[in-house]
Design an enzyme around this catalytic site. Structure first.
Site, PDB file in Angstrom:
ATOM      1  N   ASP A  73      19.617   6.791   2.698  1.00  0.00           N
ATOM      2  CA  ASP A  73      20.085   8.227   2.521  1.00  0.00           C
ATOM      3  C   ASP A  73      19.791   8.757   0.978  1.00  0.00           C
ATOM      4  O   ASP A  73      19.395   9.946   0.677  1.00  0.00           O
ATOM      5  CB  ASP A  73      21.383   8.391   2.728  1.00  0.00           C
ATOM      6  CG  ASP A  73      21.793   8.513   4.216  1.00  0.00           C
ATOM      7  OD1 ASP A  73      20.970   8.171   5.176  1.00  0.00           O
ATOM      8  OD2 ASP A  73      23.002   8.528   4.860  1.00  0.00           O
ATOM      9  N   ARG A  98       0.406   3.629  -5.294  1.00  0.00           N
ATOM     10  CA  ARG A  98       0.375   3.899  -3.828  1.00  0.00           C
ATOM     11  C   ARG A  98       1.796   4.148  -3.478  1.00  0.00           C
ATOM     12  O   ARG A  98       2.741   3.675  -3.655  1.00  0.00           O
ATOM     13  CB  ARG A  98       0.287   2.456  -3.312  1.00  0.00           C
ATOM     14  CG  ARG A  98       0.063   2.480  -1.618  1.00  0.00           C
ATOM     15  CD  ARG A  98      -0.193   1.109  -1.097  1.00  0.00           C
ATOM     16  NE  ARG A  98      -0.037   1.126   0.306  1.00  0.00           N
ATOM     17  CZ  ARG A  98       0.567   0.486   1.051  1.00  0.00           C
ATOM     18  NH1 ARG A  98       1.333  -0.605   0.534  1.00  0.00           N
ATOM     19  NH2 ARG A  98       0.872   0.710   2.245  1.00  0.00           N
ATOM     20  N   HIS A 141       4.117   4.909   6.742  1.00  0.00           N
ATOM     21  CA  HIS A 141       4.849   3.514   6.323  1.00  0.00           C
ATOM     22  C   HIS A 141       6.175   3.439   7.061  1.00  0.00           C
ATOM     23  O   HIS A 141       7.487   3.652   6.433  1.00  0.00           O
ATOM     24  CB  HIS A 141       5.074   3.486   4.815  1.00  0.00           C
ATOM     25  CG  HIS A 141       5.261   2.261   4.295  1.00  0.00           C
ATOM     26  ND1 HIS A 141       4.371   1.754   3.215  1.00  0.00           N
ATOM     27  CD2 HIS A 141       6.087   1.304   4.459  1.00  0.00           C
ATOM     28  CE1 HIS A 141       4.906   0.633   3.096  1.00  0.00           C
ATOM     29  NE2 HIS A 141       5.971   0.244   3.690  1.00  0.00           N
ATOM     30  N   ASN A 185       0.443   1.338   7.536  1.00  0.00           N
ATOM     31  CA  ASN A 185       1.131   0.127   6.757  1.00  0.00           C
ATOM     32  C   ASN A 185       1.563  -0.703   7.744  1.00  0.00           C
ATOM     33  O   ASN A 185       2.579  -0.441   8.453  1.00  0.00           O
ATOM     34  CB  ASN A 185       2.186   0.745   5.729  1.00  0.00           C
ATOM     35  CG  ASN A 185       2.607  -0.461   4.919  1.00  0.00           C
ATOM     36  OD1 ASN A 185       2.143  -1.122   4.250  1.00  0.00           O
ATOM     37  ND2 ASN A 185       3.753  -1.174   5.595  1.00  0.00           N
ATOM     38  N   GLU A 186       1.143  -1.918   7.527  1.00  0.00           N
ATOM     39  CA  GLU A 186       1.552  -3.300   8.207  1.00  0.00           C
ATOM     40  C   GLU A 186       1.829  -2.964   9.701  1.00  0.00           C
ATOM     41  O   GLU A 186       3.101  -3.217  10.240  1.00  0.00           O
ATOM     42  CB  GLU A 186       2.967  -3.709   7.647  1.00  0.00           C
ATOM     43  CG  GLU A 186       2.395  -4.264   6.188  1.00  0.00           C
ATOM     44  CD  GLU A 186       3.708  -4.815   5.574  1.00  0.00           C
ATOM     45  OE1 GLU A 186       4.513  -5.094   6.257  1.00  0.00           O
ATOM     46  OE2 GLU A 186       3.388  -5.311   4.467  1.00  0.00           O
ATOM     47  N   ASN A 328      -2.000  -6.714   2.322  1.00  0.00           N
ATOM     48  CA  ASN A 328      -0.744  -6.953   1.907  1.00  0.00           C
ATOM     49  C   ASN A 328      -0.347  -8.424   2.037  1.00  0.00           C
ATOM     50  O   ASN A 328      -0.363  -9.000   3.132  1.00  0.00           O
ATOM     51  CB  ASN A 328       0.608  -6.236   2.750  1.00  0.00           C
ATOM     52  CG  ASN A 328       0.605  -4.733   2.327  1.00  0.00           C
ATOM     53  OD1 ASN A 328      -0.090  -4.168   1.591  1.00  0.00           O
ATOM     54  ND2 ASN A 328       1.704  -3.920   2.835  1.00  0.00           N
ATOM     55  N   TYR A 330       2.106 -11.446   1.059  1.00  0.00           N
ATOM     56  CA  TYR A 330       3.192 -12.231   0.364  1.00  0.00           C
ATOM     57  C   TYR A 330       3.484 -13.862   0.352  1.00  0.00           C
ATOM     58  O   TYR A 330       3.800 -14.392  -0.644  1.00  0.00           O
ATOM     59  CB  TYR A 330       4.515 -11.622   0.903  1.00  0.00           C
ATOM     60  CG  TYR A 330       4.609 -10.553   0.654  1.00  0.00           C
ATOM     61  CD1 TYR A 330       5.501  -9.868  -0.505  1.00  0.00           C
ATOM     62  CD2 TYR A 330       4.080  -9.172   1.428  1.00  0.00           C
ATOM     63  CE1 TYR A 330       5.762  -8.522  -0.702  1.00  0.00           C
ATOM     64  CE2 TYR A 330       4.346  -7.912   1.091  1.00  0.00           C
ATOM     65  CZ  TYR A 330       5.103  -7.512   0.017  1.00  0.00           C
ATOM     66  OH  TYR A 330       5.377  -6.138  -0.351  1.00  0.00           O
ATOM     67  N   GLU A 396       0.011  -4.622  -1.402  1.00  0.00           N
ATOM     68  CA  GLU A 396       1.309  -5.084  -1.801  1.00  0.00           C
ATOM     69  C   GLU A 396       1.238  -6.705  -2.032  1.00  0.00           C
ATOM     70  O   GLU A 396       0.305  -7.456  -1.411  1.00  0.00           O
ATOM     71  CB  GLU A 396       2.263  -4.894  -0.675  1.00  0.00           C
ATOM     72  CG  GLU A 396       2.608  -3.410  -0.396  1.00  0.00           C
ATOM     73  CD  GLU A 396       3.595  -3.311   0.759  1.00  0.00           C
ATOM     74  OE1 GLU A 396       4.308  -4.312   1.073  1.00  0.00           O
ATOM     75  OE2 GLU A 396       3.575  -2.282   1.431  1.00  0.00           O
TER      76      GLU A 396
END
Ligand SMILES: *[C@@H]1O[C@H](CO)[C@@H](O)[C@H](O)[C@H]1NC(C)=O
Ligand SMILES: *[C@@H]1O[C@H](CO)[C@@H](O)[C@H](O)[C@H]1NC(C)=O
Ligand SMILES: *[C@@H]1O[C@H](CO)[C@@H](O)[C@H](O)[C@H]1NC(C)=O
Length: 504
Positions: A73, A98, A141, A185-186, A328, A330, A396
């Site tokens: 929020d 981005r 996203h 995105n992803e 992306n 990780y 990412e």
């Protein structure tokens, strides 16, 4: 005693100095940072913004199942403090940003323009450009308008038309200044986690991965339609680029008896389901996936395959529908074969591959995030050889730690080693154009709430002004952009001990 200790320390640091290699970046390589609308903006019901599936998920009563019951929020309140984000980018000497557009801010339920939403992004884009920062804009996203979820969201083929209307508005409104667009995105994360096993919004559980498979199918078609729309209607005047953001780790053989075929299946089922239709010469879903799901559907007594088919026209529309791959990365994993069993994790049973992590790898605050820079190096080379060396942005890459960790040495180490892996891949000939690190500021980490922090700037949620406090990694990034080098030892990068990927 003190002197002996000192001598040993000197000897050790001399050794590491001798072994360290300097990795360089070409002058054209761009350093930037990334965020996403729901994770930073706040202002969830302001200026005509409609609820998204993440507003629904986090407002579920009596309490949502996000860690600590928190919501986006307010988050970093970037809807009000975007100038602080731009200051943060400048202070870190980053030249690309981005960010994503909230679909729910810019269109009404009747598919009319909500001008206040457009105005917000216009101001952000203009202010970025005035500071010499290149905007890279993600259209989706994860924050689907709830009214579209109510008609089935990504599982309903009608979504393709709605997405095209939205993409058209984004290109028309911002494409005179934004030259790099990312459609999605992803998808592997929001499709699987959101529609197979109810872990992410919209929290749907479907039997046998059918929800995730339909989601992926319609995302691919939406992506291709948006790409073709840009080519036909906007390219000549705007001259921008459109790509898609996909995430994956690399896979390694779990032990000496695991066949190489298992590694390839793992990558094809997770990553290839999107890259093969878009980036390969043949197009369409990977053959190994087509065969496996068709055969298993038959085995289950179904009269048609759980994996939908693309028409010949759709295969053509998808093929080549990206000017670059936004990757992306990780972490990576070890894989081993398992046999088909529909009662287990539905994502893995079609591929007949399961995975694990080497307990010796360093792990972040996020339990899934192991430090495996080698995976990024191997993945970039896999992409180069498989898909004729497409342009790649690392859209990412980042490390999570505890809230308000200002001396973020672990993040600096992670960035250093992954930058070294990228530099090494560039030396091999991979077309990597730049990186936007995840993330510019601490933000709402989906189901983990605010417990896992990825920002290079800290945000204290008790601070109503949401000041962005630089972590030590900001100073590190400034040094990297200034010298265009990082130092690393090869055995810091190559951490996969037992069975590295054999040559093709
Ligand atoms: C290695 O992997 C194979 C195939 O999954 C498995 O059957 C075997 O038990 C594993 N061996 C060891 C030592 O873990
Ligand atoms: C950046 O470089 C300066 C000057 O060489 C050095 O003092 C500082 O420690 C570096 N910062 C980091 C985080 O490496
Ligand atoms: C900032 O980055 C640019 C481009 O990467 C580089 O040329 C410049 O030296 C950097 N400036 C500082 C102060 O580090």
């Amino acid at each position: 005693m003190g002197n002996i200790k000192f001598g040993v320390l000197l000897f050790l640091s001399a050794c590491s100095f001798i072994n360290a290699e300097t990795f360089t970046f070409p002058n054209s390589f761009i350093f930037g940072a990334a965020t996403a609308s729901y994770q930073i903006e706040g202002a969830w019901n302001v200026d005509g913004k409609l609820p998204s599936i993440w507003d629904t998920a986090t407002h579920r009563q009596p309490s949502n199942d996000v860690f600590d019951g928190l919501t986006g929020d307010e988050a970093a309140l970037s809807y009000y403090y975007w100038q602080k984000d731009i200051e943060a980018l400048k202070n870190a000497n980053l030249t690309m940003y981005r960010f994503s557009i909230a679909w729910t801010r810019v269109l009404t339920k009747n598919q009319q323009v909500n001008q206040k939403g457009i105005d917000y992004y216009n101001t952000l884009i203009n202010d970025l450009i005035a500071e010499g920062i290149t905007p890279m804009v993600t259209l989706y996203h994860w924050d689907l308008p709830q009214y579209l979820q109510d008609i089935g969201g990504w599982m309903n083929s009608e979504i393709v038309k709605y997405y095209e209307v939205y993409a058209d508005l984004v290109f028309k409104s911002f494409g005179d200044r934004v030259k790099i667009f990312i459609t999605f995105n992803e998808p592997s994360v929001f499709c699987d986690h959101g529609h197979n096993y109810a872990e992410h919004a919209p929290h749907i559980w479907t039997y046998d991965s059918v929800g995730g498979i339909l989601c992926s199918h319609h995302v691919l078609l939406s992506h291709a339609r948006a790409y073709r729309l840009y080519q036909e209607k906007y390219l000549a005047a705007q001259n921008g680029k459109v790509g898609i953001c996909l995430n994956t780790g690399f896979s390694y053989r779990g032990n000496g008896s695991v066949p190489q075929d298992t590694v390839e299946r793992a990558i094809q089922f997770y990553f290839g389901r999107y890259t093969n239709p878009i980036f390969s010469e043949t197009g369409d879903y990977p053959q190994v996936m087509r065969d496996a799901i068709d055969q298993k559907s038959k085995q289950q007594g179904r009269s048609f395959s759980r994996l939908p088919t693309f028409t010949a026209e759709e295969v053509q529309m998808l093929k080549g529908s990206a000017d670059f791959l936004a990757l992306n990365y990780y972490s990576s994993g070890m894989v081993y074969p398992i046999s088909f069993d529909p009662t287990i994790d539905p994502v893995h049973h079609d591929s007949e591959v399961a995975g694990f992590s080497d307990p010796d790898w360093k792990v972040a605050r996020s339990s899934w995030l192991y430090q495996v820079p080698q995976g990024l190096y191997d993945l970039l080379n896999w992409i180069r050889t498989k898909y004729n060396n497409p342009d790649v942005y690392i859209s990412e890459n980042g490390w999570s730690d505890a809230p308000l960790t200002i001396e973020d040495h672990d993040r600096i180490e992670y960035m250093r080693l992954h930058l070294a892996a990228i530099s090494k891949a560039i030396t091999d000939g991979c077309n990597v154009l730049g990186i936007t690190v995840w993330s510019l500021v601490d933000n709402f980490e989906w189901m983990r709430g605010y417990d896992e922090r990825f920002g290079i700037y800290a945000i204290d949620l008790n601070d109503p002004d949401r000041n962005r406090t630089p972590k030590k990694s900001v100073s590190y990034l400034r040094n990297v952009t200034n010298s265009r080098t990082v130092e690393a030892e090869n055995d810091e990068i190559f951490v996969v001990k037992v069975y590295p990927m054999p040559a093709e």
